[in-house]
Design an enzyme around this catalytic site. Sequence first.
Site: not given
Ligand SMILES: Cc1ncc(C[n+]2csc(CCOP(=O)(O)OP(=O)(O)O)c2C)c(N)n1
Length: 372
Positions: A257, A261, A270
Site C-alpha cells: 500500500r 490506509h 508507524y
Molecule cells: C471486523 C472489523 N474489525 C476492525 C475493522 C477496522 N479495520 C478496518 S481496515 C483494518 C485493517 C485491515 O487490514 P488488511 O486486512 O490487511 O487490509 P488492508 O487495509 O491492508 O487492505 C481494520 C482493523 C473493521 N473494519 N472490521
Amino acid sequence: MPRTEIELPYRLEFLSILDQEGRADTSLDPGLPDELLLRLYRGMLLARFFDDRMLILQRQGRIGTFAPTKGQEAQVGAVAPLEPDDWLVPSFREMPAEVWRGKSLQSVLLFYAGYNEGGFVPPGLNNLPVSVPVGTQMLHAVGIGYGMKYRGKKNVVMTFFGDGATSEGDFHEAMNFAGVFRTPVIFICQNNHWAISLPRNKQTRSRTIAQKALGYGIQGIQVDGNDVLAVYAAAKEAVERARAGDGPTLIESVTYRLSVHTTADDPKKYRKQEEVDEWLRRDPLVRFRNYLSGRGLLSEEKAGGMEDEVKAEIKAAEEDWAGRVEKPLDPLEMFTYAYAEPPPYLRMQRDELARELEARRGDTKKESVARD
Ligand SMILES: Cc1ncc(C[n+]2csc(CCOP(=O)(O)OP(=O)(O)O)c2C)c(N)n1
Ligand SMILES: [Mg+2]
C-alpha cells in the site's frame, strides 16, 4: 508404534514474470493478446489517476473517508480472466477490480459521498458491494460458490481481502467450508504488508500466507502482486481449476500500500519512508509500462494519448456525479436499505435520530432568527 514422517502432497510456488525493470521471463510470459495487454495497462492507469483524484476530492471535503488503492493496481490482472457472469466479492480496497468489471466511476464517488445509490449494483453486474467489516465477505463468497455448485452452474467466485483479514475467524471458516465442499472460489489475499499500523510480521508467524491453504486441503500460490502478468497467470489457472470443478485456490498477492490506509490515517506515525521508497521502485504501473514499451506496444506518444483519454473519462464522470449530489444527504436513509422489515430496535434508533434532527433544525431556525 513408529514415529514417522507424514508426507504432505504439497509444494508452494512463488510466481513472478516481470523483473523490476519490466523485462519478462519469456518461459513464463502468458502470451496475452496485445489488445488485452493494453487494456490491462489502461485499467491500471485509470485506477491510479482516479485514486489520486479521489484523494483530492476527499481533502476538499467533497467525499468522505475511503481506502486508496495506489500501488495495488495489478489486481486488475486477477479479475481479467473472469467472465461477466462470474462473481466478484470485494472488500474495500478493490476499486480497480470493481471498475474493470463494470462499476461506474460515478457510483464509486456517490458511495464515498454517502449516497445510497453508490451502493446499488445494477442488475447484470455480478459484483457484490464494498464490504468494510474485515473478512466478512469471504463467507458471502463461499455461500455464492456453494449455491452455484448446487445449481450445477459453471461460474466461479473471486473474493479479495487483506493480510489483516487472515487473522479473522471468517477467513478460516470460509477456507474450511470451501475446502470441504470444493466450492468454486478463488481467494485473493492482497498482502500489502500492513493492516492499518500492524505490520505483516506481527499478523502471523506463518512464513507465507499462501501456505495456509495446506491446512484446508486446497491449492495455494504466492505471486508478485506488483506484476500484473504474474497475477493474471495465477488467477487464470485458479479460475480454470474452479470452473472445472477441481476446487478453490488461495492466491497470496504480495504487494504494498503506497498511500494511507484510509484518508483518516497518517502512516508516517508507524512506517519509514525508506520502506515506501523501496516499494515505489517496484511500482506495478512503471514495470508494466516498461514491458509494453520494450515490446513496442506503447510508444511515448501512445502512452500520453492514453493518459489524456483516461483523465477525460474521470473528468466527465466527476461532472456527471457533481450534478447528482446536489440533493442534501438524509441521515435517516441509513435505516432504509438494510432490512425490508427493520427490527424493533432499529426502528427505535431511527425514531430517536428523527427527533434529534428535528430538534436541531428547530435550534438552527432559532439561531438564524436571533441573528436577523
Ligand atoms: C471486523 C472489523 N474489525 C476492525 C475493522 C477496522 N479495520 C478496518 S481496515 C483494518 C485493517 C485491515 O487490514 P488488511 O486486512 O490487511 O487490509 P488492508 O487495509 O491492508 O487492505 C481494520 C482493523 C473493521 N473494519 N472490521
Ligand atoms: Mg493489509
